[in-house]
Design an enzyme around this catalytic site. Structure first.
Site, PDB file in Angstrom:
ATOM      1  N   THR A 129       0.893  -1.193  -0.023  1.00  0.00           N
ATOM      2  CA  THR A 129       0.106   0.103  -0.031  1.00  0.00           C
ATOM      3  C   THR A 129       0.887   1.359   0.161  1.00  0.00           C
ATOM      4  O   THR A 129       2.078   1.195   0.366  1.00  0.00           O
ATOM      5  CB  THR A 129      -0.697  -0.001   1.209  1.00  0.00           C
ATOM      6  OG1 THR A 129      -1.428   1.275   1.201  1.00  0.00           O
ATOM      7  CG2 THR A 129       0.098  -0.207   2.561  1.00  0.00           C
ATOM      8  N   GLU A 131       0.204   3.647   1.913  1.00  0.00           N
ATOM      9  CA  GLU A 131       0.405   4.121   3.216  1.00  0.00           C
ATOM     10  C   GLU A 131       1.567   3.930   4.070  1.00  0.00           C
ATOM     11  O   GLU A 131       1.722   4.496   4.948  1.00  0.00           O
ATOM     12  CB  GLU A 131      -0.959   3.646   3.923  1.00  0.00           C
ATOM     13  CG  GLU A 131      -2.363   3.874   3.483  1.00  0.00           C
ATOM     14  CD  GLU A 131      -3.310   3.610   4.427  1.00  0.00           C
ATOM     15  OE1 GLU A 131      -3.457   3.644   5.670  1.00  0.00           O
ATOM     16  OE2 GLU A 131      -4.442   3.016   3.765  1.00  0.00           O
ATOM     17  N   THR A 159       2.341  -2.636   9.933  1.00  0.00           N
ATOM     18  CA  THR A 159       2.365  -3.879   9.553  1.00  0.00           C
ATOM     19  C   THR A 159       2.849  -4.132   7.932  1.00  0.00           C
ATOM     20  O   THR A 159       3.422  -5.101   7.819  1.00  0.00           O
ATOM     21  CB  THR A 159       1.378  -4.620  10.011  1.00  0.00           C
ATOM     22  OG1 THR A 159       0.071  -4.349   9.562  1.00  0.00           O
ATOM     23  CG2 THR A 159       1.295  -4.521  11.452  1.00  0.00           C
ATOM     24  N   LYS A 160       2.131  -3.429   7.122  1.00  0.00           N
ATOM     25  CA  LYS A 160       2.520  -3.551   5.884  1.00  0.00           C
ATOM     26  C   LYS A 160       3.952  -2.979   5.572  1.00  0.00           C
ATOM     27  O   LYS A 160       4.489  -3.604   4.644  1.00  0.00           O
ATOM     28  CB  LYS A 160       1.532  -2.914   5.104  1.00  0.00           C
ATOM     29  CG  LYS A 160       0.066  -3.266   5.037  1.00  0.00           C
ATOM     30  CD  LYS A 160      -0.253  -4.661   4.530  1.00  0.00           C
ATOM     31  CE  LYS A 160       0.167  -4.681   2.865  1.00  0.00           C
ATOM     32  NZ  LYS A 160       0.059  -6.235   2.285  1.00  0.00           N
ATOM     33  N   PHE A 196     -14.533   3.584   2.388  1.00  0.00           N
ATOM     34  CA  PHE A 196     -15.054   4.947   2.346  1.00  0.00           C
ATOM     35  C   PHE A 196     -16.228   5.195   1.188  1.00  0.00           C
ATOM     36  O   PHE A 196     -17.586   5.515   1.433  1.00  0.00           O
ATOM     37  CB  PHE A 196     -14.165   5.856   1.865  1.00  0.00           C
ATOM     38  CG  PHE A 196     -14.725   7.189   1.725  1.00  0.00           C
ATOM     39  CD1 PHE A 196     -15.093   8.014   2.719  1.00  0.00           C
ATOM     40  CD2 PHE A 196     -14.737   7.981   0.498  1.00  0.00           C
ATOM     41  CE1 PHE A 196     -15.479   9.312   2.473  1.00  0.00           C
ATOM     42  CE2 PHE A 196     -14.985   9.003   0.399  1.00  0.00           C
ATOM     43  CZ  PHE A 196     -15.538   9.835   1.353  1.00  0.00           C
TER      44      PHE A 196
END
Length: 340
Positions: A129, A131, A159-160, A196
């Site tokens: 990701t 993020e 964690t990713k 979302f």
């Protein structure tokens, strides 16, 4: 420079009953006629066996199991040419409330898969990701690139980031034929209604007022899930071992703009929503520079009209109410308990 094209005939897709994973499975079956897919999915709340409906039985093997189960992986991996690793706990709010499942699935699960790939010399592609890079200021013209330092800000993104580092280490130390892709926010059919865009759509379809975090100016870089799928396939078959590729479609929009567009496209006033308190540590802006992927592997997004993609997504949720209706009450109850 791209590798000599890999032509896998049997692939394992972890998390293949989830949103992005199942859309990838559908894309592969529709676009790669010689490929058989084994889906390995634990069917947590975000996994749904119905996401794979319509795929011919001779093209798909479904295995209900845990990526942390080394014995199960030892049964599956020797038969595969490649592993495409989507499986992850991925909702930021959930990671803030309880980070433990994120550490187990995203870190330990990736470790077990890498060990299986190492034992059997299996091609490994890891889905990550944007993020992991933290966030950008709203007035910053920069975008994330493959060289951007990691600055994860939530239990989910940390964690990713950890799993990305494991992949890099297993390539460098053990020679695992591995690549990583970091992608921007996906949208499209089969996305869990806690996320979302589908949460707003299903609120409107059930007569509820949508809700928007904070000031609504947080920017996300949206990509249609079909474009993500085609990019992952390009990286799996052409990407250079040890390399990272960012996947994006130049789709930056703030949350307020997206919500107002959904409302208007569904016949509601653009201001017919409620403001709610912001999420702790809410990242302000994500933006992907995917020029390496485009330049080196020749990939291009096809869904470049966000409004058209949004209309198709809205219509999917209209047409598939049976898919999401049973989950809606529980999802909204959870958010209500969090004041959101």
């Amino acid at each position: 420079m791209a590798r000599e094209a890999l032509a896998p005939r049997r692939i394992i897709v972890t998390g293949g009953a989830g949103f992005i994973g199942s859309n990838f499975v559908h894309w592969v079956v529709e676009n790669q006629s010689e490929v058989h897919v084994t889906v390995l999915d634990a069917l947590t709340y975000a996994g749904n066996r119905e996401n794979l409906v319509g795929i011919p039985e001779d093209r798909l093997t479904f295995v209900h199991g845990d990526i942390c189960d080394a014995a199960l992986l030892e049964e599956l991996v020797p038969e595969a040419d490649a592993i495409v690793h989507f499986a992850a706990e991925s909702h930021n709010d959930n990671s803030i409330a309880d980070p433990a499942p994120f550490v187990r699935t995203n870190v330990e699960g990736t470790f077990q898969l890498l060990e299986a790939a190492r034992r059997h010399g299996t091609r490994f592609h890891h889905i990550s990701t944007d993020e992991v890079y933290g966030d950008l200021a709203l007035d910053d013209p920069a975008r994330f690139t493959e060289e951007t330092p990691y600055r994860p800000s939530s239990p989910y993104s940390s964690t990713k980031a950890s799993s990305d580092m494991l992949v890099r280490a297993w390539h460098r130390t053990y020679g695992v034929d591995a690549t990583i892709s970091n992608c921007s926010n996906n949208y499209g059919p089969r996305q869990h209604i806690e996320k979302f865009i589908p949460r707003q759509i299903t609120n409107i379809l059930t007569g509820a007022r949508p809700k928007l975090y904070g000031d609504g100016l947080n920017v996300r870089d949206w990509i249609h899930t079909e474009d993500h799928s085609s990019a992952v396939w390009a990286i799996l078959t052409q990407g250079v071992a040890g390399e990272t590729y960012l996947i994006g479609a130049d789709g930056e929009r703030n949350n307020l703009e997206v919500l107002r567009s959904i409302l208007q496209r569904m016949g509601r006033d653009a201001d017919d929503f409620d403001w709610v308190r912001d999420r702790p540590g809410h990242d302000r802006r994500y933006a992907i520079d995917s020029s390496k992927l485009r330049r080196e592997l020749g990939w291009r997004p096809r869904h470049t009209d966000f409004s058209e993609g949004l209309d198709e997504t809205i219509q999917w949720y209209r047409d598939n109410e049976d898919w999401w209706r049973g989950q809606k009450e529980a999802v909204e109850a959870k958010y209500a308990n969090q004041g959101q």
